[in-house]
Design a protein around this motif. Structure first.
Motif, PDB file in Angstrom:
ATOM      1  N   GLN A 163       0.805  -1.225   0.000  1.00  0.00           N
ATOM      2  CA  GLN A 163       0.000   0.000   0.000  1.00  0.00           C
ATOM      3  C   GLN A 163       0.839   1.277   0.000  1.00  0.00           C
ATOM      4  O   GLN A 163       0.396   2.310  -0.511  1.00  0.00           O
ATOM      5  N   LEU A 164       2.037   1.215   0.571  1.00  0.00           N
ATOM      6  CA  LEU A 164       2.846   2.417   0.746  1.00  0.00           C
ATOM      7  C   LEU A 164       4.254   2.214   0.218  1.00  0.00           C
ATOM      8  O   LEU A 164       4.831   1.124   0.345  1.00  0.00           O
ATOM      9  N   THR A 165       4.827   3.265  -0.368  1.00  0.00           N
ATOM     10  CA  THR A 165       6.249   3.248  -0.683  1.00  0.00           C
ATOM     11  C   THR A 165       7.017   3.387   0.638  1.00  0.00           C
ATOM     12  O   THR A 165       6.449   3.795   1.666  1.00  0.00           O
ATOM     13  N   PRO A 166       8.300   3.069   0.645  1.00  0.00           N
ATOM     14  CA  PRO A 166       9.079   3.264   1.876  1.00  0.00           C
ATOM     15  C   PRO A 166       9.026   4.710   2.374  1.00  0.00           C
ATOM     16  O   PRO A 166       8.949   4.952   3.589  1.00  0.00           O
ATOM     17  N   GLU A 167       9.052   5.657   1.436  1.00  0.00           N
ATOM     18  CA  GLU A 167       8.997   7.069   1.820  1.00  0.00           C
ATOM     19  C   GLU A 167       7.663   7.412   2.465  1.00  0.00           C
ATOM     20  O   GLU A 167       7.613   8.155   3.465  1.00  0.00           O
ATOM     21  N   GLU A 168       6.578   6.884   1.912  1.00  0.00           N
ATOM     22  CA  GLU A 168       5.259   7.133   2.486  1.00  0.00           C
ATOM     23  C   GLU A 168       5.132   6.484   3.858  1.00  0.00           C
ATOM     24  O   GLU A 168       4.517   7.051   4.771  1.00  0.00           O
ATOM     25  N   TYR A 169       5.691   5.300   3.993  1.00  0.00           N
ATOM     26  CA  TYR A 169       5.660   4.619   5.285  1.00  0.00           C
ATOM     27  C   TYR A 169       6.392   5.445   6.342  1.00  0.00           C
ATOM     28  O   TYR A 169       5.865   5.680   7.445  1.00  0.00           O
ATOM     29  N   LEU A 170       7.596   5.915   6.009  1.00  0.00           N
ATOM     30  CA  LEU A 170       8.362   6.718   6.951  1.00  0.00           C
ATOM     31  C   LEU A 170       7.624   8.002   7.312  1.00  0.00           C
ATOM     32  O   LEU A 170       7.578   8.399   8.482  1.00  0.00           O
ATOM     33  N   GLU A 171       7.034   8.643   6.310  1.00  0.00           N
ATOM     34  CA  GLU A 171       6.285   9.878   6.563  1.00  0.00           C
ATOM     35  C   GLU A 171       5.151   9.634   7.550  1.00  0.00           C
ATOM     36  O   GLU A 171       4.907  10.442   8.450  1.00  0.00           O
ATOM     37  N   ASN A 172       4.450   8.510   7.393  1.00  0.00           N
ATOM     38  CA  ASN A 172       3.365   8.178   8.309  1.00  0.00           C
ATOM     39  C   ASN A 172       3.877   7.896   9.718  1.00  0.00           C
ATOM     40  O   ASN A 172       3.228   8.246  10.704  1.00  0.00           O
ATOM     41  N   VAL A 173       5.030   7.263   9.817  1.00  0.00           N
ATOM     42  CA  VAL A 173       5.617   7.004  11.138  1.00  0.00           C
ATOM     43  C   VAL A 173       5.984   8.318  11.815  1.00  0.00           C
ATOM     44  O   VAL A 173       5.701   8.527  13.006  1.00  0.00           O
ATOM     45  N   VAL A 174       6.603   9.219  11.074  1.00  0.00           N
ATOM     46  CA  VAL A 174       7.010  10.512  11.635  1.00  0.00           C
ATOM     47  C   VAL A 174       5.796  11.325  12.068  1.00  0.00           C
ATOM     48  O   VAL A 174       5.822  12.017  13.098  1.00  0.00           O
ATOM     49  N   ARG A 175       4.706  11.226  11.312  1.00  0.00           N
ATOM     50  CA  ARG A 175       3.475  11.955  11.672  1.00  0.00           C
ATOM     51  C   ARG A 175       2.736  11.302  12.840  1.00  0.00           C
ATOM     52  O   ARG A 175       1.848  11.918  13.426  1.00  0.00           O
ATOM     53  N   GLY A 176       3.082  10.080  13.151  1.00  0.00           N
ATOM     54  CA  GLY A 176       2.408   9.396  14.241  1.00  0.00           C
ATOM     55  C   GLY A 176       1.254   8.533  13.807  1.00  0.00           C
ATOM     56  O   GLY A 176       0.572   7.934  14.656  1.00  0.00           O
ATOM     57  N   GLY A 177       1.015   8.415  12.508  1.00  0.00           N
ATOM     58  CA  GLY A 177      -0.085   7.592  12.032  1.00  0.00           C
ATOM     59  C   GLY A 177       0.214   6.105  12.093  1.00  0.00           C
ATOM     60  O   GLY A 177      -0.691   5.279  12.131  1.00  0.00           O
ATOM     61  N   ILE A 178       1.506   5.771  12.075  1.00  0.00           N
ATOM     62  CA  ILE A 178       1.964   4.384  12.156  1.00  0.00           C
ATOM     63  C   ILE A 178       3.036   4.315  13.236  1.00  0.00           C
ATOM     64  O   ILE A 178       3.874   5.221  13.349  1.00  0.00           O
ATOM     65  N   ARG A 179       2.985   3.244  14.008  1.00  0.00           N
ATOM     66  CA  ARG A 179       4.046   3.024  14.989  1.00  0.00           C
ATOM     67  C   ARG A 179       4.924   1.875  14.501  1.00  0.00           C
ATOM     68  O   ARG A 179       4.451   0.747  14.351  1.00  0.00           O
ATOM     69  N   ASP A 180       6.177   2.186  14.227  1.00  0.00           N
ATOM     70  CA  ASP A 180       7.133   1.157  13.820  1.00  0.00           C
ATOM     71  C   ASP A 180       8.015   0.830  15.027  1.00  0.00           C
ATOM     72  O   ASP A 180       8.513   1.748  15.695  1.00  0.00           O
TER      73      ASP A 180
END
Length: 223
Positions: A163-180
């Motif tokens: 669903q997400l490129t690595p860049e999109e995944y990282l952006e979501n983690v930084v925004r707090g939408g995803i917890r890695d």
């Protein structure tokens, strides 16, 4: 050499914690901790071996740290010095760490590069990783280096790679939408993303991607 003694609180209980340089007599326990901390699918050949640990303690002992809780080794963190050019940040873990042997350690390097950090699973909720990271920041300041740098795995990425490129995944983690599990931890430790690196480390969960993340020495950078 480095030794720090503190009381670290877990669930309201103070625990005597010591961060110190690890030695030859710690090797067996450190290897066992690696096995516990990085089970399959993490490649077993990337666990520490005696030759690697020997290099850590002889080539750059200041960057070979372990943490004890009430006398038991609960984790470790290892680094080496490299000369890092922010304009050319791309590399892989194997090359920059000499496959964990740190034979390329540069005593005159400007950057402390994180080779590895691990905490045995039974202590994961104690937040000892941050204590280790803070201790390595002490080394950066003491040696008047520019930064601490290292590549973080993205072990949660495989769940969303379709669903997400690595860049999109990282952006979501930084925004707090995803917890890695790794990247979020590094953010909590004060590390900032620099760039995403493909083929950084053989790691199925991360699709072999790594996020290069740094902590700049506040005594050398004016914000």
């Amino acid at each position: 050499m480095y030794k720090k003694e503190i009381y670290h609180f877990h669930e309201g209980k103070p625990l005597k914690v010591v961060v110190r340089n690890y030695q030859k007599e710690d090797f067996d326990e450190l290897i066992q901790i690696q096995k516990e901390s990085f089970p399959p699918p993490f490649p077993p050949e990337l666990w520490w071996n005696v030759d690697q640990l020997t290099n850590h303690t002889t080539l750059f002992p200041e960057g070979a740290l372990c943490i004890e809780v009430e006398g038991e080794i609960a984790g470790s963190m290892t680094g080496l010095l490299v000369e890092f050019d922010p304009l050319h940040p791309w590399h892989n873990w194997e090359d920059i760490t000499d496959n964990g042997y740190i034979g390329n350690h540069n005593p005159n390097g400007n950057t402390l590069y994180v080779v590895d950090i691990c905490v045995r699973p039974s202590y994961r909720k104690h937040k000892l990783g941050k204590v280790l990271m803070d201790s390595m920041y002490d080394v950066v300041v003491h040696k008047k280096l520019d930064r601490l740098l290292g590549g973080g795995r993205m072990p949660g990425y495989h769940k969303l790679a379709s669903q997400l490129t690595p860049e999109e995944y990282l952006e979501n983690v930084v925004r707090g939408g995803i917890r890695d599990p790794v990247i979020t931890f590094l953010l909590q430790c004060g590390r900032l993303p620099v760039t995403i690196v493909g083929n950084y480390l053989e790691d199925e969960e991360s699709y072999n991607y790594g996020v290069l993340m740094e902590w700049k020495n506040p005594f050398k950078y004016n914000l």
